[in-house]
Write an enzyme that holds these catalytic residues in place. Structure first.
Site, PDB file in Angstrom:
ATOM      1  N   HIS A 176      30.870 -17.620  49.228  1.00 50.42           N
ATOM      2  CA  HIS A 176      29.735 -18.378  48.681  1.00 50.42           C
ATOM      3  C   HIS A 176      29.817 -18.403  47.166  1.00 50.42           C
ATOM      4  O   HIS A 176      30.648 -17.729  46.566  1.00 50.42           O
ATOM      5  CB  HIS A 176      28.400 -17.851  49.201  1.00 50.42           C
ATOM      6  CG  HIS A 176      28.022 -16.474  48.751  1.00 50.42           C
ATOM      7  ND1 HIS A 176      28.725 -15.339  49.099  1.00 50.42           N
ATOM      8  CD2 HIS A 176      26.991 -16.041  47.973  1.00 50.42           C
ATOM      9  CE1 HIS A 176      28.129 -14.277  48.576  1.00 50.42           C
ATOM     10  NE2 HIS A 176      27.092 -14.672  47.890  1.00 50.42           N
TER      11      HIS A 176
ATOM     12  N   HIS B  74      27.953 -17.466  44.577  1.00 51.07           N
ATOM     13  CA  HIS B  74      27.361 -16.543  43.599  1.00 51.07           C
ATOM     14  C   HIS B  74      28.428 -15.963  42.661  1.00 51.07           C
ATOM     15  O   HIS B  74      29.544 -15.667  43.074  1.00 51.07           O
ATOM     16  CB  HIS B  74      26.605 -15.414  44.314  1.00 51.07           C
ATOM     17  CG  HIS B  74      25.284 -15.859  44.865  1.00 51.07           C
ATOM     18  ND1 HIS B  74      24.630 -15.192  45.863  1.00 51.07           N
ATOM     19  CD2 HIS B  74      24.510 -16.928  44.540  1.00 51.07           C
ATOM     20  CE1 HIS B  74      23.491 -15.824  46.137  1.00 51.07           C
ATOM     21  NE2 HIS B  74      23.407 -16.884  45.343  1.00 51.07           N
TER      22      HIS B  74
ATOM     23  N   ASP C  51      29.001 -13.165  41.299  1.00 52.28           N
ATOM     24  CA  ASP C  51      29.668 -11.886  41.571  1.00 52.28           C
ATOM     25  C   ASP C  51      30.681 -12.004  42.722  1.00 52.28           C
ATOM     26  O   ASP C  51      31.297 -11.009  43.123  1.00 52.28           O
ATOM     27  CB  ASP C  51      28.650 -10.763  41.843  1.00 52.28           C
ATOM     28  CG  ASP C  51      27.781 -11.017  43.056  1.00 52.28           C
ATOM     29  OD1 ASP C  51      27.328 -12.163  43.255  1.00 52.28           O
ATOM     30  OD2 ASP C  51      27.535 -10.065  43.823  1.00 52.28           O
ATOM     31  N   HIS C  52      30.889 -13.222  43.217  1.00 54.18           N
ATOM     32  CA  HIS C  52      31.907 -13.473  44.247  1.00 54.18           C
ATOM     33  C   HIS C  52      33.009 -14.410  43.761  1.00 54.18           C
ATOM     34  O   HIS C  52      34.100 -14.415  44.321  1.00 54.18           O
ATOM     35  CB  HIS C  52      31.254 -14.035  45.518  1.00 54.18           C
ATOM     36  CG  HIS C  52      30.311 -13.057  46.138  1.00 54.18           C
ATOM     37  ND1 HIS C  52      30.586 -12.367  47.298  1.00 54.18           N
ATOM     38  CD2 HIS C  52      29.093 -12.603  45.717  1.00 54.18           C
ATOM     39  CE1 HIS C  52      29.587 -11.550  47.566  1.00 54.18           C
ATOM     40  NE2 HIS C  52      28.668 -11.677  46.625  1.00 54.18           N
TER      41      HIS C  52
ATOM     42  N   HIS D 292      21.580 -16.926  53.162  1.00 52.86           N
ATOM     43  CA  HIS D 292      21.688 -16.312  51.826  1.00 52.86           C
ATOM     44  C   HIS D 292      21.914 -17.432  50.812  1.00 52.86           C
ATOM     45  O   HIS D 292      21.226 -17.519  49.794  1.00 52.86           O
ATOM     46  CB  HIS D 292      22.841 -15.315  51.829  1.00 52.86           C
ATOM     47  CG  HIS D 292      23.067 -14.634  50.510  1.00 52.86           C
ATOM     48  ND1 HIS D 292      22.158 -13.788  49.940  1.00 52.86           N
ATOM     49  CD2 HIS D 292      24.107 -14.696  49.640  1.00 52.86           C
ATOM     50  CE1 HIS D 292      22.621 -13.344  48.780  1.00 52.86           C
ATOM     51  NE2 HIS D 292      23.809 -13.891  48.569  1.00 52.86           N
TER      52      HIS D 292
ATOM     53  N   ASP E 159      27.892 -12.028  51.824  1.00 58.38           N
ATOM     54  CA  ASP E 159      26.537 -11.486  51.670  1.00 58.38           C
ATOM     55  C   ASP E 159      25.625 -11.933  52.810  1.00 58.38           C
ATOM     56  O   ASP E 159      24.400 -11.932  52.670  1.00 58.38           O
ATOM     57  CB  ASP E 159      25.913 -11.955  50.344  1.00 58.38           C
ATOM     58  CG  ASP E 159      26.500 -11.231  49.139  1.00 58.38           C
ATOM     59  OD1 ASP E 159      27.353 -10.344  49.316  1.00 58.38           O
ATOM     60  OD2 ASP E 159      26.087 -11.569  48.014  1.00 58.38           O
TER      61      ASP E 159
END
Ligand SMILES: [Zn+2]
Length: 258
Positions: free
Chosen positions: A58, A60, A62-63, A116, A133
């Site tokens: 996904h 985000h 932090d990914h 999410h 997540d």
């Protein structure tokens, strides 16, 4: 090569993210959700590995935050969801797609698991699941872009995978999730046993992942929204909470405040 011959290890990033590294003993590898490039570059250099593939669950930061820097260094192919917010995807992945990582001799099936985020995907191969997540050990992601009904459908899809599936999620949240799970189901004996194991692992600074899906089905409250004890606890908060979606909504809101 069957997926169970893959060597999968965690590269720690930020405070509690895991970037999963997939190797087969050859000089190439794949990573899942590289939120940071630095820790990945360090490991690849140490091991003398070339990066062939990047899998993204996904959008985000932090990914995906490390993707641009990794691509400056390696000519990796990037697999990810259909989402304009991720700029580097070479191969858009949709429900049911089979993605072949030729250099690793492994094929993953794509599962769309929104809630999410609206475009969140998971990757499954022969007993291995990268759940991002969406599904955590003893928990699930916050519903930033979806509803309790979305998460119920997404988790039902993951729950239908074989019980022996090893779940590789993207964060070390297990111990905190376990405290909440015990609040939901204080009499769940399997959960109490897992709590002891998890506390021991964390006391030694060890990783708690991967989790076995069968154990999650017995202990993760978000996979148990139709279990009598979980529904009964949700009904203490909202007497109207029926099994499934309504219970999912109630326990997620409770967890958000926990
Ligand atoms: Zn996320």
């Amino acid at each position: 090569m069957p997926a169970d011959k893959l060597n999968i290890t965690a590269i720690g990033a930020f405070d509690d993210n895991y970037i999963w590294l997939l190797e087969t003993g050859e000089e190439t590898c794949a990573v899942v959700d590289p939120g940071e490039a630095g820790p990945v570059l360090e490991v690849l250099e140490q091991k003398g590995l070339n990066l062939s593939y990047i899998l993204l669950t996904h959008h985000h930061y932090d990914h995906v935050g490390g993707v641009a820097t990794l691509l400056e260094r390696y000519g990796a192919t990037v697999f990810g969801p259909d989402d304009d917010r991720i700029p580097f995807v070479d191969r858009v992945c949709r429900e049911g797609d089979e993605i072949v990582l030729t250099d690793l001799d492994v094929t993953f099936k794509v599962l769309e698991v929104p809630a999410h985020t609206r475009s969140h995907i998971a990757f499954y191969s022969d007993g291995i699941l990268f759940s991002g997540d969406t599904l955590f050990s003893l928990g699930c992601g916050r519903f930033f872009e979806g509803t309790p009904a979305d998460m119920q459908l997404s988790l039902d899809k993951l729950a239908a995978l074989p019980a022996e599936t090893r779940v590789y999620c993207a964060h070390e949240y297990t111990q905190a999730n376990c405290r909440f799970a015990l609040a939901v189901e204080p009499e769940n004996q399997a959960l109490k046993a897992r709590a002891r194991e998890i506390d021991d692992l964390r006391a030694q600074g060890k990783i708690t992942l991967p989790a076995r899906l069968g154990d999650e089905l017995a202990t993760n409250p978000f996979l148990r929204t139709r279990a009598d004890d979980v529904v009964a606890m949700a009904q203490k908060i909202d007497p109207e909470a029926s099994p499934g979606v309504a219970t999912m909504g109630v326990i997620r809101s409770w967890k958000d405040r926990f």
